[in-house]
Design an enzyme around this catalytic site. Structure first.
Site, PDB file in Angstrom:
ATOM      1  N   TRP A  98       0.834  -1.210   0.000  1.00 13.40           N
ATOM      2  CA  TRP A  98       0.000   0.000   0.000  1.00 13.40           C
ATOM      3  C   TRP A  98       0.863   1.252   0.000  1.00 13.40           C
ATOM      4  CZ3 TRP A  98      -4.167  -0.941  -2.166  1.00 13.40           C
ATOM      5  CH2 TRP A  98      -4.927  -2.080  -1.880  1.00 13.40           C
ATOM      6  N   ASP A 136      -1.911   6.848   6.254  1.00 16.73           N
ATOM      7  CA  ASP A 136      -2.919   5.945   5.700  1.00 16.73           C
ATOM      8  C   ASP A 136      -3.301   4.976   6.827  1.00 16.73           C
ATOM      9  OD1 ASP A 136      -4.435   4.016   4.470  1.00 16.73           O
ATOM     10  OD2 ASP A 136      -2.968   3.504   2.925  1.00 16.73           O
ATOM     11  N   LYS A 138     -13.146  -1.360   5.749  1.00 19.72           N
ATOM     12  CA  LYS A 138     -12.525  -2.256   6.724  1.00 19.72           C
ATOM     13  C   LYS A 138     -13.067  -2.003   8.128  1.00 19.72           C
ATOM     14  CE  LYS A 138      -8.763  -2.842   3.654  1.00 19.72           C
ATOM     15  NZ  LYS A 138      -7.824  -2.046   2.885  1.00 19.72           N
TER      16      LYS A 138
END
Ligand SMILES: *Cc1c(COP(=O)(O)O)cnc(C)c1O
Length: 391
Positions: free
Chosen positions: A128, A202, A226
């Site tokens: 990511w 993030d 999530k």
């Protein structure tokens, strides 16, 4: 009559029995360890179901309400207020909801925050953060995206420890991923940037799963699917001075300042996702808030790490001990065949979504805020049984 009443339950006509089984199958739920979209609390899902038909007794469902009318004003206002309350977000930080997933923010953050010719630091701790680096370079080709830590060299088994990363002096910001969803590592404390350099985080896989040190951060972002609901939307939490002063003129949909000015409603926002987020924030507050989430997440992860550590090498964790995630627990068995067998038999035992990310392989148990501890207990028991049968 005695006989008649005693045996009644057993002489349900066959078509009725089939009907009953169909209904049970439709409402039955299994443990879902998916990395995302991920499991949600049945209570929130039931409320969303009701609200699809009729929200706030308006006679109109949430999907059908105008985003400019009072019902949606209420929904959006509640979502922002409960987000602030849950996250213990200080008043000098703004909250906006923006369309698009976390991947969209990889570009928008660079566009909004790095001036031409400036440098931003991006430690690479997994796919990511690696994707964020590529997108930032494409978004602002005139800037330098420095990579002060290259986790790939270590198969992403840890995040930088003290002295392992030399931040760039004067960097516009340091972008990092606080919880690495794939390999299951995390920063226990935010990384140390150069003096005066703020952090951009993030937090997609762990937002509201533990308290955040807001003062160190210029901007924190997370996708919804999530920990707080639905895919396709992000929450952006940013210091008011950062969000109000974009470094360049941008098209409105790319500009965080424009989203803020329009109250997250430049155009039709993802109304359903915002409503789901509001209900999720409220649910987490009712459960005891962010500290309770942290306690539960630690307890859930500890059950699985205990099985890994006590397995004599049958299960091998992907993360170094000192930076293990409390949300995504990634591990491997002896070989890929055994990984596959584990995932298949787990699914048969109603423990789903355990196959690891294609980049890391192995097994991954994702246990976000909505996952109850009973699921982790069931997985720990399954791990013990599987090892007995295959060890
Ligand atoms: C899931 C995830 C993303 C990607 O989110 P999308 O909404 O699919 O773009 C980005 N970063 C982290 C840390 C993630 O866990």
């Amino acid at each position: 009559m005695f006989w008649g009443s005693a045996f009644k339950p057993f002489i349900v006509p066959r078509f009725q029995r089939d009907q009953l089984m169909k209904t049970q199958l439709k409402t039955k739920r299994i443990w879902n360890f998916s990395a995302g979209p991920a499991t949600m609390p049945p209570k929130v899902l039931a409320q969303l179901g009701d609200d699809l038909i009729n929200v706030d007794s308006t006679g109109i469902g949430i999907l059908e309400h105008s985003h400019r009318m009072p019902t949606f004003d209420r929904v959006l206002g509640d979502a922002i207020d409960s987000c602030r309350q849950l996250g213990e977000i200080p008043n000098d930080y703004e909250i906006i909801f923006v369309p698009g997933g976390a991947t969209v923010q990889f570009s928008l953050i660079a566009l909004n925050l790095i001036p031409d010719g400036a440098t931003a630091d991006y430690p690479d701790t997994e796919i990511w953060s690696a994707k964020a680096i590529i997108e930032a370079r494409d978004a602002v080709p005139t800037a330098t995206i420095a990579v002060p830590f290259e986790g790939k060299k270590f198969h992403y088994d840890h995040v930088p420890v003290a002295g392992e990363m030399i931040p760039t002096p004067g960097a516009a910001y340091m972008h990092y991923c606080s919880n690495n969803t794939v390999h299951g590592t995390r920063f226990h404390l935010p990384p140390t940037a150069a003096p005066g350099t703020p952090l951009v985080c993030d937090a997609s896989s762990e937002i509201f799963g533990r308290p955040m040190d807001w003062k160190k951060h210029a901007l924190v972002y997370a996708a919804g699917q999530k920990n707080f609901g639905v895919a396709g939307m992000c929450v952006i939490i940013a210091h008011k001075d950062v969000i109000r002063k974009p470094v360049r003129k941008l098209p409105s949909m790319f500009s965080y300042a424009a989203h803020l000015d329009a109250g997250s409603r430049i155009n039709t926002p993802p109304t359903f996702a915002i409503h789901a987020a509001g209900l999720m924030f409220r649910w987490m507050i009712e459960q005891g808030g962010i500290r309770e989430m942290e306690k539960r997440n630690n307890a859930k992860a500890a059950l699985i790490y205990k099985e890994i550590d006590g397995s004599g090498g049958f299960y091998r964790g992907l993360s170094r001990l000192e930076c293990r995630s409390a949300i995504n627990v990634s591990f491997r068995l002896k070989n890929e065949d055994l990984d596959q067998k584990f995932a298949q038999e787990a699914t048969d035992a109603e423990l789903d979504g355990l196959i690891g990310h294609r980049d890391a392989g192995g097994i991954r148990a994702s246990m976000y805020n909505a996952m109850p501890i009973e699921a982790s207990k069931a997985l720990a028991q399954f791990m013990r049984d599987f090892m007995r049968r295959n060890g």
